[in-house]
Design an enzyme around this catalytic site. Sequence first.
Site, short mmCIF file in Angstrom:
data_model
loop_
_atom_site.label_atom_id
_atom_site.label_comp_id
_atom_site.label_asym_id
_atom_site.label_seq_id
_atom_site.Cartn_x
_atom_site.Cartn_y
_atom_site.Cartn_z
N THR A 160 -0.64 1.60 4.76
CA THR A 160 -1.84 1.35 3.95
C THR A 160 -1.71 2.08 2.62
OG1 THR A 160 -4.25 1.63 3.81
CG2 THR A 160 -3.03 3.30 5.04
N ALA A 161 -2.29 1.51 1.60
CA ALA A 161 -2.39 2.21 0.31
C ALA A 161 -3.82 2.70 0.09
CB ALA A 161 -1.97 1.31 -0.84
N SER A 162 -4.63 2.65 1.17
CA SER A 162 -5.99 3.16 1.12
C SER A 162 -6.77 2.48 -0.01
CB SER A 162 -5.95 4.68 0.96
OG SER A 162 -7.22 5.24 1.10
N HIS A 163 -7.34 3.26 -0.90
CA HIS A 163 -8.21 2.71 -1.95
C HIS A 163 -7.42 2.35 -3.21
CE1 HIS A 163 -7.71 6.99 -2.71
NE2 HIS A 163 -7.87 6.71 -3.98
#
Length: 201
Positions: free
Chosen positions: A108-111
């Site tokens: 994931t790259a989150s936000h």
Amino acid sequence: MSGGRGLAQPIRFGTSGWRGTLGDEITGPRMRALAVAIAQWAAESAGPRPRILIGHDTRFLGPQLRTEMASALAACGARVACAASPVPTPVVAHAVREGRADAGVVVTASHNRPADQGVKVIAAWGGGVTAEQAQRIESLAAAALVSGAPARRARLASATVDVVSPYLATLARLVAPAARSRAPRVVYDAFHGAGAGVADR
């Protein structure tokens, strides 16, 4: 998935993990190099065959990068299990905290912006790695990158696990019955987010 930065370029962690532009910083060979580092780091505390749980969100190429990570971890001797569907990071963290794995990895790259991808690493206590742990993983990744052969690919058995149901069961215990009895009306739409099928339930 190849191309992008050369393997010798270092992998640097930010908050809880590694993020960068997909196809440049984040590539298949670099993902496998990081997997070698994570397997070695986990083995230092959990033994030569650490249990590592992998999840991913709904970003582009998430399942493919999860497979790259999983196959490389397995090639290093780790016992790998994958979440059965895209999940939010706290779901993987909960499973690790409950003792279902020695460490967790979430693709994931989150936000971060849509062009990005990344990896979060969950320590045995259920939270993100400490600064010292991140430095250790970076050091091991640097060695794997320089070697020119980050990891051979291993055939990975389809070991998928349901991590959502135990997570929701824990939430149900934590939410006070009095609060649940008020039955608040909530409008929720995850759109394409990893919360779909989790937060709505």
